[in-house]
Design an enzyme around this catalytic site. Structure first.
Site, short mmCIF file in Angstrom:
data_model
loop_
_atom_site.label_atom_id
_atom_site.label_comp_id
_atom_site.label_asym_id
_atom_site.label_seq_id
_atom_site.Cartn_x
_atom_site.Cartn_y
_atom_site.Cartn_z
N LYS A 153 -10.58 23.56 2.43
CA LYS A 153 -10.88 24.93 1.95
C LYS A 153 -10.87 25.97 3.07
O LYS A 153 -10.45 27.09 2.84
CB LYS A 153 -12.21 24.96 1.21
CG LYS A 153 -13.42 24.75 2.08
CD LYS A 153 -14.70 24.77 1.26
CE LYS A 153 -15.89 24.63 2.19
NZ LYS A 153 -17.06 24.06 1.52
N ARG A 160 -28.70 24.71 -2.97
CA ARG A 160 -27.47 25.33 -3.43
C ARG A 160 -27.15 24.64 -4.75
O ARG A 160 -28.01 24.59 -5.61
CB ARG A 160 -26.35 25.22 -2.37
CG ARG A 160 -25.30 26.33 -2.54
CD ARG A 160 -24.18 26.28 -1.52
NE ARG A 160 -23.28 25.15 -1.74
CZ ARG A 160 -22.18 24.92 -1.02
NH1 ARG A 160 -21.86 25.73 -0.03
NH2 ARG A 160 -21.41 23.88 -1.27
C1 LIG Z 1 -17.33 22.97 2.13
C2 LIG Z 1 -17.83 21.77 1.47
C3 LIG Z 1 -17.73 20.54 2.13
C4 LIG Z 1 -17.20 20.39 3.53
O1 LIG Z 1 -18.11 20.92 4.45
P1 LIG Z 1 -17.86 20.86 6.04
O2 LIG Z 1 -19.12 21.36 6.62
O3 LIG Z 1 -16.69 21.74 6.32
O4 LIG Z 1 -17.59 19.43 6.36
C5 LIG Z 1 -18.19 19.42 1.45
N1 LIG Z 1 -18.71 19.51 0.20
C6 LIG Z 1 -18.82 20.67 -0.45
C7 LIG Z 1 -19.40 20.71 -1.81
C8 LIG Z 1 -18.39 21.84 0.16
O5 LIG Z 1 -18.50 23.01 -0.49
#
Ligand SMILES: *Cc1c(COP(=O)(O)O)cnc(C)c1O
Length: 362
Positions: free
Chosen positions: A36, A131
């Site tokens: 992402k 969250r």
């Molecule tokens: C962004 C995200 C991740 C990845 O997080 P990082 O800190 O970049 O490893 C994993 N799970 C969810 C639900 C996320 O939104």
């Protein structure tokens, strides 16, 4: 060369992914590579897959659709709870989605029936970060409803910590997730094949001498891209922290006073500030601004300091020789600076060495 640009070393990203995959496999945990922060970059997705990640995850359906259109056939997970208005697109393009709301599950089920496709569900549990997540006491009832909905397959449960409140993954909350998996399996008489413990913030927990329990998946983005863990932002041993850098071009280089003159009101971003008078300095302007990145997240080369930024101008003070107009300066990036640069239509992306593809949206 085109500027500003992100220079992306795909071999370093593959290496980072491979090292993490190998260390975690030893613990029985596989890796979902999270794209992402790169807006679903195809080059980065492929680099992660070369490094051995089991599948890809992204928070936006647009990114997943783009990777599909480019021919990525591996398993893809939508990480952000699907919008009720997008369930058709989610079922058509993602194998799995992370979910917390019964209305959305019902929508995914209707889309699955309409499109004659099965869709995999991972239910997210709230374990304290506040969250997304179903409260633990409500999980079993929602799991039961999921199993009853046509065209949905309950594939697992997961949690996400350290994103909103910085709650650390630890022995206690990870054991709670494992216990919830077991209790759902016992109550519903099924096997959950995914117990997804979290994100890059879980690495300290996972790689220490921890009781892993039923956790068998982590969703990793930042640690692969930037080579650091995310609780204290320390570099991870054996990983590259400079796989992605941002290059900008100097458009003005002058000696100027440190103190503005005239009557001082608000600046473009509503701040009112009067810097201390330190006499004349070497002040450089780079063609880069808040529309392109997060100026606070940039690390300039030694001897340079970011002193200010507006939408389109980045101001750098240089202690040594003043950079020349037309020359370039290279910055290291934190997650915020990287994610915003990846999303800016004004910042080109230059991958090396694999594709040589230049993505300049303009
Ligand atoms: C962004 C995200 C991740 C990845 O997080 P990082 O800190 O970049 O490893 C994993 N799970 C969810 C639900 C996320 O939104």
């Amino acid at each position: 060369m085109i500027a500003p640009r992100l220079e992306i070393d795909l071999d370093k990203i593959s290496h980072n992914a491979r090292v993490l995959v190998e260390r975690l496999i030893a613990k029985g945990i596989s890796v979902t590579g999270v794209t992402k922060a790169s807006c679903g970059s195809l080059d980065i997705a492929r680099a992660m897959l070369r490094g051995g990640v089991k599948g890809l995850g992204d928070s936006r359906i647009e990114n997943i659709e783009g990777m599909r259109r480019s021919g990525v056939s591996e398993s893809m997970t939508l990480l952000r709870s699907p919008m009720l208005s997008q369930t058709d697109r989610v079922v058509a393009n993602a194998d799995l989605s992370l979910n917390t709301e019964v209305e959305v599950l019902a929508g995914l089920s209707r889309s699955g029936q309409r499109l004659d496709r099965m869709h995999g569900i991972v239910l997210m549990v709230e374990l304290g970060d506040l969250r997304e997540g179903i409260m633990p006491e409500d999980l079993l009832a929602i799991a039961r409803e999921t199993v009853a909905l046509p065209n949905l397959e309950l594939r697992g449960i997961g949690t996400n910590l350290a994103c909103r409140s910085g709650v650390s993954p630890d022995a206690r909350n990870m054991a709670e997730l494992s216990a919830l998996a077991v209790s759902i399996e016992d109550a519903l008489g099924l096997r959950l094949d995914i117990v997804s413990g979290g994100n890059s913030a879980n690495l300290d927990w996972a790689l220490e001498d921890s009781e892993i329990g039923r956790i068998n998946d982590l969703r990793l983005g930042e640690s692969i891209l930037l080579g650091c863990e995310t609780l204290h932002r320390q570099p991870i041993d054996g990983l590259h922290c400079d796989a992605i850098t941002l290059v900008a071009e100097v458009i003005e280089s002058k000696t100027k006073p440190t103190r503005p003159w005239g009557e001082i009101a608000q600046s473009a971003f509503g701040e009112q500030k009067l810097p201390v008078d330190r006499g004349p300095i070497s002040q450089t302007i780079l063609a880069l601004g808040r529309q392109d990145t997060d100026p606070e997240g940039l690390s300039p080369p030694p001897g340079n300091r970011v002193i200010d930024a507006s939408s389109d101008h980045l101001l750098v003070e240089s202690s040594a020789r003043a950079p020349e107009v037309g020359s370039e300066m290279r910055f290291g990036l934190n997650y915020s600076a990287m994610a915003r640069a990846m999303a800016s239509p004004f910042v080109a992306r230059v991958s090396s060495p694999q594709s040589g593809r230049i993505t300049a949206p303009q």
